[in-house]
Enzyme design. Sequence first.
Site, PDB file in Angstrom:
ATOM      1  N   ALA A  43      81.202  33.730  22.712  1.00  0.00           N
ATOM      2  CA  ALA A  43      82.595  33.263  22.729  1.00  0.00           C
ATOM      3  C   ALA A  43      82.689  31.873  23.350  1.00  0.00           C
ATOM      4  CB  ALA A  43      83.457  34.242  23.517  1.00  0.00           C
ATOM      5  N   GLY A  74      78.545  37.278  22.221  1.00  0.00           N
ATOM      6  CA  GLY A  74      79.031  37.403  20.851  1.00  0.00           C
ATOM      7  C   GLY A  74      78.039  36.911  19.818  1.00  0.00           C
ATOM      8  N   GLU A  91      78.021  39.742  29.238  1.00  0.00           N
ATOM      9  CA  GLU A  91      79.470  39.742  29.473  1.00  0.00           C
ATOM     10  C   GLU A  91      79.886  40.244  30.848  1.00  0.00           C
ATOM     11  OE1 GLU A  91      79.210  39.677  24.948  1.00  0.00           O
ATOM     12  OE2 GLU A  91      78.040  40.507  26.605  1.00  0.00           O
TER      13      GLU A  91
END
Length: 267
Positions: free
Chosen positions: A73, A118, A141
């Site tokens: 991301a 991602g 994450e």
Amino acid sequence: MGDEQRFGEFVAVRRHEGGTVAEVVLDRPKAMNAVSSEMARSLGAACEALSADRAVRVAVLTSSNERAFCVGADLKERNSFSDAELVRQRPVARAAYTGVLELPMPTIAAVHGFALGGGFELALACDLIVADASVVVGLPEVSVGVIPGGGGTQLLPRRVGAARAAELIFSARRVEAEEAGALGLVDQVVAAGQDRTEALALAARIAANSPVGLRAAKRALRLGHGLDLRAGLEVEDAAWRSVAFSGDRAEGVAAFNEKRKPQWPGE
């Protein structure tokens, strides 16, 4: 190289093998393919177009950046979001990951350098991952206060088992090529710089087979996963029935008996 079709500024689709192989290029090299809202929209649109294209037998996801497949991301963009903007962006982001996941034809990710968060989830959404010796994968994450939200918590355990996925997700650690291959995080490790070449070669081999058969086999593999054996065999039977009376089956049997290469009608 074949024809190139652009989807926004950051995604390109190129055709190979007479149009039977579609290469989906993540093309935001200056940001190491960080997935911004615009890039997510473009990837979703590219996948929607490919899903409707009956000529495509295999899709290959590649990167135009030499140092990374995709770093996940776009955290710079995320940092600027209000809570309301983050909520609004969520369906856009999800559509990109599910777009790749739900492509009806076999998919291969060609991965090198960093494939993190991602970026690794986009690879996990593919059926097969070809990685080169430079690859570094991981789902970091939890180290920035979120969780893998592009399918990672569901796709990784399906690939490597629950405990191994838990260790990788909870530790947020990065895994290099040799270990990634040993753990099954990637399917094939090739020489540095060869991931795209090898993935396209594998795609060409797959694309020589029946497009009807390939899509039905993928459907059976995906829908049957996680079911008990009896239910899974019913899924397989339904997929078999969908191809048994197809033009591809008739051509495949005829070509075998006539000792020639099949000319698939694709229906």
